[in-house]
Design a protein around this motif. Structure first.
Motif, PDB file in Angstrom:
ATOM      1  N   VAL A 100      44.308 -22.216 -20.006  1.00 50.59           N
ATOM      2  CA  VAL A 100      45.703 -22.097 -20.434  1.00 50.59           C
ATOM      3  C   VAL A 100      46.524 -21.603 -19.250  1.00 50.59           C
ATOM      4  N   ALA A 101      47.744 -22.129 -19.124  1.00 44.88           N
ATOM      5  CA  ALA A 101      48.657 -21.701 -18.061  1.00 44.88           C
ATOM      6  C   ALA A 101      49.985 -21.301 -18.664  1.00 44.88           C
ATOM      7  N   ALA A 102      50.663 -20.361 -18.033  1.00 48.20           N
ATOM      8  CA  ALA A 102      51.957 -19.880 -18.517  1.00 48.20           C
ATOM      9  C   ALA A 102      53.088 -20.715 -17.951  1.00 48.20           C
ATOM     10  N   ARG A 103      54.026 -21.105 -18.836  1.00 41.48           N
ATOM     11  CA  ARG A 103      55.209 -21.827 -18.391  1.00 41.48           C
ATOM     12  C   ARG A 103      56.366 -20.889 -18.054  1.00 41.48           C
ATOM     13  N   THR A 104      56.178 -19.590 -18.269  1.00 39.51           N
ATOM     14  CA  THR A 104      57.241 -18.620 -18.035  1.00 39.51           C
ATOM     15  C   THR A 104      56.647 -17.326 -17.505  1.00 39.51           C
ATOM     16  N   LYS A 105      57.501 -16.483 -16.997  1.00 41.09           N
ATOM     17  CA  LYS A 105      57.064 -15.186 -16.496  1.00 41.09           C
ATOM     18  C   LYS A 105      56.688 -14.273 -17.669  1.00 41.09           C
ATOM     19  N   VAL A 106      55.673 -13.472 -17.479  1.00 43.74           N
ATOM     20  CA  VAL A 106      55.232 -12.525 -18.511  1.00 43.74           C
ATOM     21  C   VAL A 106      55.259 -11.124 -17.918  1.00 43.74           C
ATOM     22  N   THR A 107      55.892 -10.197 -18.633  1.00 43.28           N
ATOM     23  CA  THR A 107      55.968  -8.811 -18.178  1.00 43.28           C
ATOM     24  C   THR A 107      54.978  -7.949 -18.959  1.00 43.28           C
ATOM     25  N   ALA A 159      49.450  -9.398 -17.418  1.00 48.75           N
ATOM     26  CA  ALA A 159      50.729  -9.958 -17.005  1.00 48.75           C
ATOM     27  C   ALA A 159      50.699 -10.443 -15.561  1.00 48.75           C
ATOM     28  N   GLU A 160      49.976  -9.739 -14.700  1.00 50.37           N
ATOM     29  CA  GLU A 160      49.942 -10.119 -13.282  1.00 50.37           C
ATOM     30  C   GLU A 160      49.250 -11.458 -13.062  1.00 50.37           C
ATOM     31  N   ASP A 161      48.463 -11.933 -14.047  1.00 48.94           N
ATOM     32  CA  ASP A 161      47.763 -13.209 -13.904  1.00 48.94           C
ATOM     33  C   ASP A 161      48.593 -14.395 -14.383  1.00 48.94           C
ATOM     34  N   ALA A 162      49.728 -14.133 -15.076  1.00 48.22           N
ATOM     35  CA  ALA A 162      50.452 -15.211 -15.743  1.00 48.22           C
ATOM     36  C   ALA A 162      50.970 -16.270 -14.779  1.00 48.22           C
ATOM     37  N   GLY A 163      51.280 -15.910 -13.562  1.00 47.61           N
ATOM     38  CA  GLY A 163      51.825 -16.889 -12.629  1.00 47.61           C
ATOM     39  C   GLY A 163      50.822 -17.403 -11.631  1.00 47.61           C
TER      40      GLY A 163
END
Length: 409
Positions: free
Chosen positions: A123-130, A65-69
């Motif tokens: 791949v990149a995240a378009r939203t925050k992930v917890t 989760a810490e890598d998502a942003g």
């Protein structure tokens, strides 16, 4: 055989019948496919943890989760149901994952594919992930050793599926009670067979046999015995010789000159408990015991036989199976769908249809004709409205109590 004792209440009659139920019966192991409708004889523990490891709840990408942003992540492999990713998901990495697939070591959450921007191997995240997002943790359903089903439970399809997922190929269930059914009456002839001009088609036994099957019993159909004491006694001996747990007779339970059932039962050793109940339909109900065999003598009118079967035979079968909850009458509240007249000196079980009103209330509408010989009315009924002795008149919309005959609503 006149009897001056006061009529027994339905509650006292049921209590007396259940007091003679020597349940639960023996235990037998049956395959899962044969377990539906049977009653669990022992508490059932889970033999495994479900799920055994964390799984993805969605299609997407497993990552930390810490890598998502932190921009684009390198997609290093794939995890699918039954074929997990063997490596470790480290910092700056992601694993393509599908619903039900095991989470890779190192990943703690799933970025759903709708919120992912895929570009080649990145791949990149378009939203925050917890942390823990879209992950089914290990043991979220149950853990090894945990009791998943309790003894005395009648097994539903969902129960059997739960037992299967807990790794049980067979289940310990109460032996199905063996129940003999004997119809009596010179006037009866089997369906489709030749009959005399004054005979009718025997139908009551089929309702009783169906009720036995629906409640988890094993039926022995003894057919029809004529109104002759010797013939009835011979049929009773056949039932006893088969070692049945319950003997059900239909008809001949009243006090007429040709009602021979009670006398035949007593001639074969029955200890009579009672034989009249303060109810309508179904006043002449015989209950007793011959050795370990419980005896229920149902009235001969079609509706009376079915109503007594619902009120007394059904709870008896459930008690013999070890299902205490199923042995109780499940009374529900409803609203009257029509005006009802004051009741007489006996509790009455009024055949009725059920429907939901626009206001969301369950409405029970009594049939106009309550004659106890009408199979057609009974077949159109989903419930019985309970009317206590001397109950006053009530208007449409007033509260009533019902006992369902079907699970249609």
């Amino acid at each position: 055989m006149a009897d001056k004792k006061p009529l027994l209440s339905v509650e006292d009659a049921l209590a007396a019948i259940l007091a003679n139920a020597s349940g639960p019966l023996d235990v037998e192991d049956v395959p899962l496919a044969a377990a539906f409708g049977r009653t669990l004889a022992r508490d059932l523990p889970a033999l495994r943890t479900q799920p055994p490891k964390p799984l993805s709840a969605m299609d997407g990408y497993a990552l930390r989760a810490e890598d998502a942003g932190k921009g684009a992540l390198n997609v290093i492999g794939e995890s699918s149901a039954g074929a997990g990713f063997a490596g470790v998901c480290g910092p700056g990495e992601a694993v393509r994952i599908f619903t039900g697939a095991p989470m890779p070591e190192g990943a703690d959450s799933v970025l759903i594919q709708e919120e992912a921007a895929r570009d080649g191997e990145n791949v990149a995240a378009r939203t925050k992930v917890t942390p823990g997002k879209n992950v089914r943790r290990a043991g979220i359903d149950f853990r090894e050793g945990e009791t998943i089903l309790r003894a005395g439970r009648r097994l539903s399809p969902a129960d059997v599926a739960l037992a299967a997922s807990a790794d049980h190929p067979t289940l310990p269930v109460a032996r199905a009670p063996r129940i003999a059914v004997l119809s009596t009456g010179d006037e009866l002839a089997p369906p489709g067979e030749p009959r005399g001009p004054d005979q009718i088609v025997a139908s009551n036994a089929y309702a009783v046999l169906g009720l036995i099957a629906a409640c988890g019993g094993a039926a022995l159909d003894l057919g029809v015995a004529p109104d002759q004491p010797e013939a009835i006694e011979a049929a009773i001996r056949k039932a006893l010789g088969a070692g049945v747990d319950v003997l059900v007779t239909i008809g001949g339970a009243s006090v007429g000159d040709r009602d021979f059932v009670r006398g035949a039962l007593e001639a074969e050793g029955m200890a009579l408990e009672f034989w009249k109940i303060n109810m309508k339909p179904g006043k002449p109900l015989i209950h007793g015991q011959i050795g370990k065999t419980v005896v229920l003598g149902l009235p001969g009118n079609p509706v009376s036989a079915v109503v007594c079967g619902e009120l007394f035979l059904k709870p008896l079968i459930r008690a013999l199976c070890g299902d205490a909850a199923g042995a109780a009458h499940r009374i529900e509240p409803a609203r009257a769908g029509a005006d009802m007249k004051p009741n007489g000196p006996r509790r009455e079980y009024v055949r009725a249809t059920l429907a939901w009103t626009e206001a969301g209330q369950l409405e029970a509408t009594p049939h106009k004709d309550q004659d106890s010989s009408l199979n057609s009315v009974l077949a159109r009924s989903q419930a019985l409205i309970l009317r206590d002795a001397q109950a006053p008149a009530l208007a449409k919309g007033e509260p009533v109590r019902i006992l369902r005959l079907t699970e249609s609503l």
